[in-house]
Design an enzyme around this catalytic site. Structure first.
Site, PDB file in Angstrom:
ATOM      1  N   ASP A  46       0.843  -1.192   0.000  1.00 17.42           N
ATOM      2  CA  ASP A  46       0.000   0.000   0.000  1.00 17.42           C
ATOM      3  C   ASP A  46       0.882   1.247   0.000  1.00 17.42           C
ATOM      4  OD1 ASP A  46      -2.898   1.123   0.583  1.00 17.42           O
ATOM      5  OD2 ASP A  46      -1.465   2.264   1.795  1.00 17.42           O
ATOM      6  N   TYR A  54       3.372   9.770   0.070  1.00 17.94           N
ATOM      7  CA  TYR A  54       4.415   9.206   0.935  1.00 17.94           C
ATOM      8  C   TYR A  54       5.820   9.550   0.430  1.00 17.94           C
ATOM      9  CZ  TYR A  54       0.405   6.376   2.476  1.00 17.94           C
ATOM     10  OH  TYR A  54      -0.825   5.954   2.907  1.00 17.94           O
ATOM     11  N   LYS A 113      -2.369   6.336  -4.438  1.00 22.47           N
ATOM     12  CA  LYS A 113      -3.451   7.267  -4.106  1.00 22.47           C
ATOM     13  C   LYS A 113      -3.220   8.636  -4.733  1.00 22.47           C
ATOM     14  CE  LYS A 113      -3.669   4.839   0.293  1.00 22.47           C
ATOM     15  NZ  LYS A 113      -2.302   4.553   0.705  1.00 22.47           N
ATOM     16  N   HIS A 159      -7.239   9.917  -2.318  1.00 22.19           N
ATOM     17  CA  HIS A 159      -6.654   9.804  -0.972  1.00 22.19           C
ATOM     18  C   HIS A 159      -7.545  10.436   0.099  1.00 22.19           C
ATOM     19  CE1 HIS A 159      -2.419   9.354   0.985  1.00 22.19           C
ATOM     20  NE2 HIS A 159      -3.362   9.114   1.867  1.00 22.19           N
ATOM     21  N   ASN A 176      10.593  -3.235   9.820  1.00 28.40           N
ATOM     22  CA  ASN A 176      11.448  -4.062  10.659  1.00 28.40           C
ATOM     23  C   ASN A 176      11.160  -5.528  10.326  1.00 28.40           C
ATOM     24  OD1 ASN A 176      11.355  -5.892  13.133  1.00 28.40           O
ATOM     25  ND2 ASN A 176      12.693  -4.255  13.853  1.00 28.40           N
ATOM     26  N   LYS A 229       7.343  -9.921   9.697  1.00 25.84           N
ATOM     27  CA  LYS A 229       7.021 -11.358   9.679  1.00 25.84           C
ATOM     28  C   LYS A 229       5.918 -11.651  10.703  1.00 25.84           C
ATOM     29  CE  LYS A 229       9.222 -15.827   9.355  1.00 25.84           C
ATOM     30  NZ  LYS A 229       8.419 -16.524  10.343  1.00 25.84           N
TER      31      LYS A 229
HETATM   32  P1  A2P Z   1       8.265  -0.373  12.496  1.00 29.32           P
HETATM   33  O1  A2P Z   1       8.344  -0.026  11.046  1.00 29.32           O
HETATM   34  O2  A2P Z   1       9.475   0.078  13.254  1.00 29.32           O
HETATM   35  O3  A2P Z   1       7.917  -1.816  12.739  1.00 29.32           O
HETATM   36  P2  A2P Z   1       0.987   2.406  10.432  1.00 29.32           P
HETATM   37  O4  A2P Z   1       0.047   2.954  11.461  1.00 29.32           O
HETATM   38  O5  A2P Z   1       1.346   3.385   9.366  1.00 29.32           O
HETATM   39  O6  A2P Z   1       0.532   1.076   9.899  1.00 29.32           O
HETATM   40  O7  A2P Z   1       2.375   2.162  11.203  1.00 29.32           O
HETATM   41  C1  A2P Z   1       2.518   1.101  12.100  1.00 29.32           C
HETATM   42  C2  A2P Z   1       3.594   1.414  13.121  1.00 29.32           C
HETATM   43  O8  A2P Z   1       3.670   0.331  14.026  1.00 29.32           O
HETATM   44  C3  A2P Z   1       4.969   1.585  12.547  1.00 29.32           C
HETATM   45  O9  A2P Z   1       5.568   2.673  13.207  1.00 29.32           O
HETATM   46  C4  A2P Z   1       5.707   0.279  12.866  1.00 29.32           C
HETATM   47  O10 A2P Z   1       7.066   0.517  13.149  1.00 29.32           O
HETATM   48  C5  A2P Z   1       4.969  -0.232  14.083  1.00 29.32           C
HETATM   49  N1  A2P Z   1       4.744  -1.698  14.064  1.00 29.32           N
HETATM   50  C6  A2P Z   1       4.517  -2.479  12.990  1.00 29.32           C
HETATM   51  N2  A2P Z   1       4.302  -3.746  13.348  1.00 29.32           N
HETATM   52  C7  A2P Z   1       4.386  -3.785  14.683  1.00 29.32           C
HETATM   53  C8  A2P Z   1       4.230  -4.815  15.655  1.00 29.32           C
HETATM   54  N3  A2P Z   1       3.982  -6.066  15.291  1.00 29.32           N
HETATM   55  N4  A2P Z   1       4.383  -4.472  16.966  1.00 29.32           N
HETATM   56  C9  A2P Z   1       4.639  -3.211  17.352  1.00 29.32           C
HETATM   57  N5  A2P Z   1       4.786  -2.173  16.483  1.00 29.32           N
HETATM   58  C10 A2P Z   1       4.649  -2.465  15.167  1.00 29.32           C
END
Ligand code: A2P
Length: 326
Positions: A52, A57, A86, A119, A276, A281
């Site tokens: 997405d 962005y 978007k 958007h 990350n 995963k």
């Molecule tokens: P990171 O990229 O360091 O994992 P959004 O609201 O745009 O979907 O962003 C999600 C946010 O939550 C990002 O800042 C991401 O940071 C973090 N995030 C993604 N997956 C997890 C997870 N499983 N547990 C905690 N934080 C997460």
């Protein structure tokens, strides 16, 4: 998740299908070049097939580079990937819609996008340089564009083969109705992408969308965990919610996996952003367990109509979508 299976897709009203889990790519906290390329390549290797993105962005060139690299090395074919982009607010006037999409395609170096969304229903004055054009005093230069005319221009982009499906984002019910009631409507919006998580479960909007065969795509499904760039540090932290932790312990899953599973079970597409690898995963490991009806009810009970992204700077825009209840 080794690859997206049929069960992990939802049908769209135009005959196409959308994978129910996607990888968000909005990363305003990581402006360094190359970070998005690496993350999206890793995401595709992990098994994500739905990505997405958006012009707004500012990293579609990198998303495109990653997709093309993974096609070139044989990991995927173009048709395995579902890419959403978007149309930004400064491109809502009908004469600029195709140019907006072509800018995206040029950045991506792809021939088409799978899904193209308006958007926001709110227009800003055309600008090539600024995402948020403002006058000398800092006041946003609003443009009260007729969203039905924008929609008709998006329909033409679908007819031209530049996009497979078209939809909207951040629309409220009456704005969706305006499109659905267009006398010469050719294609219905296949989806409405809105903020959605247990603190803003969008039950009413979801029910309405389902009744019109519009898929609800939930952004920020994890509730924007501690992102000081985007929300207040005093905001409630969804993933610290004790009820979610309790349910997670029962299933040996994290609160993040519980809230993603909750959405998938109620037919909401989720697009959590993570760059990350471990969290990327972790966010795919939601198809090997099931929440009970009681657990879903308990999660429903957490709703407090809380918006992490209220777009307060737009409250006086004539098309601001969040004055209405839903
Ligand atoms: P990171 O990229 O360091 O994992 P959004 O609201 O745009 O979907 O962003 C999600 C946010 O939550 C990002 O800042 C991401 O940071 C973090 N995030 C993604 N997956 C997890 C997870 N499983 N547990 C905690 N934080 C997460």
């Amino acid at each position: 998740m080794s690859e997206v299976t049929e069960q992990q897709c939802l049908p769209l009203s135009d005959g196409n299908r959308i994978p129910i889990l996607g990888l968000g790519t909005s990363a305003p906290d990581q402006p360094d070049k190359g970070v998005t390329v690496k993350a999206v390549k890793t995401g595709i290797e992990i098994g994500y097939r739905h990505l997405d993105g958006a012009f707004m962005y500012g990293n579609e060139d990198e998303v495109g580079e990653a997709i093309r690299a993974k096609i070139a090395d044989g990991t995927v074919k173009r048709e395995d990937i579902f890419y959403t982009s978007k149309l930004w607010m400064t491109y809502l006037s009908p004469a600029r819609v195709r140019a907006g999409l072509e800018t995206t395609l040029k950045s991506l170096k792809l021939d088409y996008v799978d899904l193209y969304l308006m958007h926001w229903p709110m227009g800003l004055k055309p600008s090539e340089k600024e995402l948020f054009p403002a006058d000398a005093s800092g006041k946003l230069l609003q443009d009260n564009v007729d969203i039905c005319a924008t929609w008709a221009a998006m329909e033409s982009c679908k007819d031209a083969g530049l996009v497979r499906s078209i939809g909207v984002s951040n629309f409220n019910r009456s704005q969706l109705e305006m499109i659905l009631k267009m006398p010469k409507l050719k294609y219905k919006p296949v989806c409405n992408q809105v903020e959605c998580h247990p603190y803003l479960n969008q039950n009413k909007l979801l029910k309405y969308c389902k009744s019109k065969n519009i898929v609800l795509v939930g952004y920020s499904p994890l509730g924007k965990p501690q992102n000081p760039n985007l929300c207040d540090l005093s905001d409630p932290i969804l993933l610290n919610d004790l009820e979610l932790k309790k349910i997670g312990e029962k299933h040996h899953k994290t609160p993040a996996q519980i809230v993603l599973r909750y959405q998938v079970q109620r037919g909401v597409v989720v697009i959590p952003k993570s760059f990350n690898p471990e969290r990327m995963k972790q966010n795919t490991e939601i198809f090997d367990f099931q929440l009970t009806d009681e657990e879903v009810k308990a999660i429903d009970g957490l709703n407090r109509n809380w918006r992490y992204i209220p777009m307060k700077q737009f409250v006086d825009h004539p098309k601001y979508p969040f004055h209405d209840e839903y």
